[in-house]
Design a protein around this motif. Structure first.
Motif, PDB file in Angstrom:
ATOM      1  N   TRP A 207      -5.912   6.984  -0.377  1.00  0.00           N
ATOM      2  CA  TRP A 207      -6.378   6.848   1.005  1.00  0.00           C
ATOM      3  C   TRP A 207      -5.582   5.793   1.772  1.00  0.00           C
ATOM      4  O   TRP A 207      -5.706   5.679   2.982  1.00  0.00           O
ATOM      5  N   ILE A 208      -4.779   5.011   1.058  1.00  0.00           N
ATOM      6  CA  ILE A 208      -4.058   3.886   1.661  1.00  0.00           C
ATOM      7  C   ILE A 208      -2.674   4.324   2.119  1.00  0.00           C
ATOM      8  O   ILE A 208      -1.916   4.949   1.354  1.00  0.00           O
ATOM      9  N   THR A 209      -2.350   3.966   3.353  1.00  0.00           N
ATOM     10  CA  THR A 209      -1.025   4.263   3.909  1.00  0.00           C
ATOM     11  C   THR A 209      -0.378   2.958   4.358  1.00  0.00           C
ATOM     12  O   THR A 209      -0.937   2.238   5.204  1.00  0.00           O
ATOM     13  N   LEU A 210       0.779   2.629   3.793  1.00  0.00           N
ATOM     14  CA  LEU A 210       1.501   1.404   4.140  1.00  0.00           C
ATOM     15  C   LEU A 210       2.464   1.655   5.293  1.00  0.00           C
ATOM     16  O   LEU A 210       3.040   2.756   5.414  1.00  0.00           O
ATOM     17  N   ALA A 211       2.636   0.635   6.142  1.00  0.00           N
ATOM     18  CA  ALA A 211       3.614   0.767   7.223  1.00  0.00           C
ATOM     19  C   ALA A 211       5.008   0.990   6.658  1.00  0.00           C
ATOM     20  O   ALA A 211       5.835   1.675   7.260  1.00  0.00           O
ATOM     21  N   SER A 212       5.287   0.414   5.485  1.00  0.00           N
ATOM     22  CA  SER A 212       6.562   0.604   4.817  1.00  0.00           C
ATOM     23  C   SER A 212       6.358   0.361   3.335  1.00  0.00           C
ATOM     24  O   SER A 212       5.564  -0.503   2.943  1.00  0.00           O
ATOM     25  N   ASP A 213       7.041   1.144   2.493  1.00  0.00           N
ATOM     26  CA  ASP A 213       6.922   0.930   1.047  1.00  0.00           C
ATOM     27  C   ASP A 213       8.059   0.068   0.497  1.00  0.00           C
ATOM     28  O   ASP A 213       8.157  -0.146  -0.716  1.00  0.00           O
ATOM     29  N   ARG A 214       8.896  -0.426   1.409  1.00  0.00           N
ATOM     30  CA  ARG A 214       9.997  -1.309   0.994  1.00  0.00           C
ATOM     31  C   ARG A 214      10.276  -2.278   2.134  1.00  0.00           C
ATOM     32  O   ARG A 214      10.622  -1.855   3.241  1.00  0.00           O
ATOM     33  N   VAL A 215      10.118  -3.579   1.860  1.00  0.00           N
ATOM     34  CA  VAL A 215      10.237  -4.591   2.905  1.00  0.00           C
ATOM     35  C   VAL A 215      11.208  -5.672   2.464  1.00  0.00           C
ATOM     36  O   VAL A 215      11.144  -6.147   1.322  1.00  0.00           O
ATOM     37  N   THR A 216      12.113  -6.063   3.354  1.00  0.00           N
ATOM     38  CA  THR A 216      13.024  -7.171   3.094  1.00  0.00           C
ATOM     39  C   THR A 216      12.560  -8.384   3.898  1.00  0.00           C
ATOM     40  O   THR A 216      12.494  -8.334   5.132  1.00  0.00           O
ATOM     41  N   VAL A 217      12.219  -9.453   3.168  1.00  0.00           N
ATOM     42  CA  VAL A 217      11.670 -10.655   3.794  1.00  0.00           C
ATOM     43  C   VAL A 217      12.766 -11.720   3.859  1.00  0.00           C
ATOM     44  O   VAL A 217      13.372 -12.056   2.826  1.00  0.00           O
ATOM     45  N   PRO A 218      13.059 -12.256   5.035  1.00  0.00           N
ATOM     46  CA  PRO A 218      14.097 -13.295   5.163  1.00  0.00           C
ATOM     47  C   PRO A 218      13.739 -14.548   4.349  1.00  0.00           C
ATOM     48  O   PRO A 218      12.577 -14.743   3.956  1.00  0.00           O
ATOM     49  N   PRO A 219      14.717 -15.414   4.110  1.00  0.00           N
ATOM     50  CA  PRO A 219      14.452 -16.657   3.357  1.00  0.00           C
ATOM     51  C   PRO A 219      13.398 -17.528   4.051  1.00  0.00           C
ATOM     52  O   PRO A 219      13.344 -17.597   5.272  1.00  0.00           O
ATOM     53  N   ARG A 220      12.570 -18.169   3.244  1.00  0.00           N
ATOM     54  CA  ARG A 220      11.558 -19.110   3.714  1.00  0.00           C
ATOM     55  C   ARG A 220      10.719 -18.524   4.856  1.00  0.00           C
ATOM     56  O   ARG A 220      10.490 -19.165   5.893  1.00  0.00           O
ATOM     57  N   THR A 221      10.268 -17.296   4.588  1.00  0.00           N
ATOM     58  CA  THR A 221       9.530 -16.563   5.623  1.00  0.00           C
ATOM     59  C   THR A 221       8.317 -15.889   5.009  1.00  0.00           C
ATOM     60  O   THR A 221       8.355 -15.453   3.850  1.00  0.00           O
ATOM     61  N   ARG A 222       7.259 -15.788   5.785  1.00  0.00           N
ATOM     62  CA  ARG A 222       6.076 -15.038   5.395  1.00  0.00           C
ATOM     63  C   ARG A 222       5.983 -13.820   6.302  1.00  0.00           C
ATOM     64  O   ARG A 222       5.840 -13.947   7.519  1.00  0.00           O
ATOM     65  N   ALA A 223       6.048 -12.630   5.706  1.00  0.00           N
ATOM     66  CA  ALA A 223       6.051 -11.389   6.491  1.00  0.00           C
ATOM     67  C   ALA A 223       4.695 -10.700   6.389  1.00  0.00           C
ATOM     68  O   ALA A 223       4.060 -10.705   5.330  1.00  0.00           O
ATOM     69  N   GLU A 224       4.226 -10.114   7.494  1.00  0.00           N
ATOM     70  CA  GLU A 224       2.971  -9.364   7.522  1.00  0.00           C
ATOM     71  C   GLU A 224       3.289  -7.873   7.489  1.00  0.00           C
ATOM     72  O   GLU A 224       4.106  -7.383   8.273  1.00  0.00           O
ATOM     73  N   ILE A 225       2.617  -7.138   6.573  1.00  0.00           N
ATOM     74  CA  ILE A 225       2.839  -5.695   6.433  1.00  0.00           C
ATOM     75  C   ILE A 225       1.533  -4.973   6.745  1.00  0.00           C
ATOM     76  O   ILE A 225       0.569  -5.075   5.974  1.00  0.00           O
ATOM     77  N   PRO A 226       1.449  -4.245   7.843  1.00  0.00           N
ATOM     78  CA  PRO A 226       0.220  -3.511   8.173  1.00  0.00           C
ATOM     79  C   PRO A 226       0.003  -2.333   7.228  1.00  0.00           C
ATOM     80  O   PRO A 226       0.948  -1.774   6.657  1.00  0.00           O
ATOM     81  N   PHE A 227      -1.261  -1.979   7.042  1.00  0.00           N
ATOM     82  CA  PHE A 227      -1.590  -0.750   6.313  1.00  0.00           C
ATOM     83  C   PHE A 227      -2.909  -0.215   6.847  1.00  0.00           C
ATOM     84  O   PHE A 227      -3.667  -0.925   7.527  1.00  0.00           O
ATOM     85  N   SER A 228      -3.186   1.046   6.551  1.00  0.00           N
ATOM     86  CA  SER A 228      -4.431   1.679   6.995  1.00  0.00           C
ATOM     87  C   SER A 228      -5.079   2.410   5.841  1.00  0.00           C
ATOM     88  O   SER A 228      -4.415   2.786   4.860  1.00  0.00           O
ATOM     89  N   VAL A 229      -6.380   2.588   5.930  1.00  0.00           N
ATOM     90  CA  VAL A 229      -7.153   3.341   4.940  1.00  0.00           C
ATOM     91  C   VAL A 229      -7.887   4.444   5.690  1.00  0.00           C
ATOM     92  O   VAL A 229      -8.703   4.165   6.585  1.00  0.00           O
ATOM     93  N   THR A 230      -7.621   5.685   5.320  1.00  0.00           N
ATOM     94  CA  THR A 230      -8.295   6.827   5.928  1.00  0.00           C
ATOM     95  C   THR A 230      -9.351   7.341   4.954  1.00  0.00           C
ATOM     96  O   THR A 230      -9.021   7.876   3.882  1.00  0.00           O
ATOM     97  N   VAL A 231     -10.606   7.155   5.313  1.00  0.00           N
ATOM     98  CA  VAL A 231     -11.704   7.576   4.440  1.00  0.00           C
ATOM     99  C   VAL A 231     -11.894   9.084   4.575  1.00  0.00           C
ATOM    100  O   VAL A 231     -12.116   9.574   5.693  1.00  0.00           O
ATOM    101  N   PRO A 232     -11.811   9.827   3.494  1.00  0.00           N
ATOM    102  CA  PRO A 232     -11.988  11.287   3.579  1.00  0.00           C
ATOM    103  C   PRO A 232     -13.371  11.645   4.126  1.00  0.00           C
ATOM    104  O   PRO A 232     -14.353  10.927   3.875  1.00  0.00           O
ATOM    105  N   PRO A 233     -13.484  12.744   4.854  1.00  0.00           N
ATOM    106  CA  PRO A 233     -14.779  13.139   5.420  1.00  0.00           C
ATOM    107  C   PRO A 233     -15.859  13.344   4.362  1.00  0.00           C
ATOM    108  O   PRO A 233     -17.039  13.082   4.620  1.00  0.00           O
ATOM    109  N   GLY A 234     -15.493  13.777   3.175  1.00  0.00           N
ATOM    110  CA  GLY A 234     -16.491  14.021   2.135  1.00  0.00           C
ATOM    111  C   GLY A 234     -16.634  12.895   1.135  1.00  0.00           C
ATOM    112  O   GLY A 234     -17.224  13.104   0.055  1.00  0.00           O
ATOM    113  N   ALA A 235     -16.135  11.706   1.455  1.00  0.00           N
ATOM    114  CA  ALA A 235     -16.202  10.586   0.506  1.00  0.00           C
ATOM    115  C   ALA A 235     -17.647  10.180   0.237  1.00  0.00           C
ATOM    116  O   ALA A 235     -18.473  10.114   1.148  1.00  0.00           O
ATOM    117  N   LEU A 236     -17.957   9.913  -1.005  1.00  0.00           N
ATOM    118  CA  LEU A 236     -19.303   9.505  -1.395  1.00  0.00           C
ATOM    119  C   LEU A 236     -19.547   8.052  -1.031  1.00  0.00           C
ATOM    120  O   LEU A 236     -18.622   7.221  -1.069  1.00  0.00           O
TER     121      LEU A 236
END
Length: 329
Positions: free
Chosen positions: A120-149
């Protein structure tokens, strides 16, 4: 002599009444470390020269990402990847299901084994290059299926650089009624180790509290203080062990294993076990046989000695004299 024979006989009789000995097993209850995340560095602190890269929930200090929504909802959050090094860092990311291993630790499925929340998880990117001495934020989403319990659906995002991997847990709850239910199963006592299986039969993650006690022929012989076990995910079972090195040497016991958790989840199961000092019994039996054999041999010799005296040669031959009877020779 009679006292020794009575003691040996009593021990042997009790051993036979109790039954077969419990087998010794070299095992101990042990749980691998649960979810861990490398520490992040505050924005106003100097970057440690030997620090390793880290992945964690984005937007602040959180132990994991918690998301809740109804079936069909799309939920959004972000991850944080920190590169304290002097060179760019390329990180591979992938979503996965989370589960309990048979020993109780938390783990994630392989890239092609996820069939639950990991899909159900979708990442904005599955491969990220982070510059030196940097903290990078990677968005993601979760799509709950209509029939999920309803209930908890454990997932994770794995980050990898070369051979090293780290993870961020995604605690996803689908809105609706939740049920907390536990069972304790397959309680066995093998030597100085108590084995049992704990099963989460509800739809919410639980953190069980374990209690162990045992009653013998003459009263209680074991009572452990309650302790907290690692988290048990929904529909998961773990096989655990509890050491009992000071178990009775000779007794018939009933062991009770109980577990409780939030939501009024309670369960208990029992098993009977016997403890017999077979080494002591064998030694006592050998001593008894030796004593009995020696006594029997002494009795035989005594009978033979008495028999020779009763049926032996005439008295005059025994003392070297002859009786004069006047008979012709």
């Amino acid at each position: 002599m009679r006292s020794l024979l009575a003691v040996v006989a009593a021990v042997a009789a009790l051993a036979c009444a109790l039954g077969a000995p419990a087998r010794a097993v070299d095992a101990a209850w042990a749980v691998e470390p649960a979810w861990t995340a490398d520490a992040a560095w505050p924005a106003d602190a100097a970057w440690p020269a030997d620090a390793a890269w880290a992945v964690e929930p984005g937007g602040g200090s959180r132990p994991y990402v918690y998301l809740e929504g109804a079936p069909g909802a799309v939920l959004e959050d972000k991850l944080s990847v920190t590169n304290p090094g002097a060179k760019p860092l390329t990180v591979s990311l992938r979503p996965a299901d989370a589960y309990n291993t048979p020993s109780g630790s938390l783990a994630v499925r392989g890239a092609r084994q996820s069939k639950g929340a990991g899909t159900w998880i979708t990442l904005a990117s599955d491969r990220v290059t982070v510059p030196p001495r940097t903290r990078a934020e990677i968005p993601f989403s979760v799509t709950v299926p209509p029939g999920a319990l309803p209930g908890d659906h454990p997932g994770a995002v794995m980050a990898a650089v070369g051979e090293r991997e780290a993870s961020v847990r995604i605690h996803l709850r689908v809105s609706g009624p939740t049920l907390a239910a536990l069972t304790v199963e397959d309680v066995r006592v093998l030597g100085g180790v108590i084995h049992f299986t704990l099963v989460n039969r509800g739809n919410s993650a639980l953190t069980p509290r374990l209690t162990v006690r045992a009653d013998g022929l003459f009263g209680q012989v074991l009572r452990r203080a309650p302790r907290t076990l690692p988290e048990l995910l929904p529909a998961q079972r773990v096989t655990l062990t509890e050491k009992w090195p000071d178990h009775p040497a000779l007794d018939s016991v009933k062991v009770h294993v109980g577990a409780t958790a939030a939501g009024d989840a309670r369960a208990e199961a029992s098993a009977s076990a016997t403890f017999v000092p077979w080494g002591t019994v064998a030694g006592a039996a050998a001593a008894l046989l030796a004593v009995s054999g020696g006594t029997a041999l002494w009795c035989v010799r005594l009978r033979r000695s008495r028999g020779r005296t009763a049926d032996g040669p005439p008295a005059e031959q025994a003392d070297g004299k002859r009786e004069l009877t006047g008979a012709a020779r």
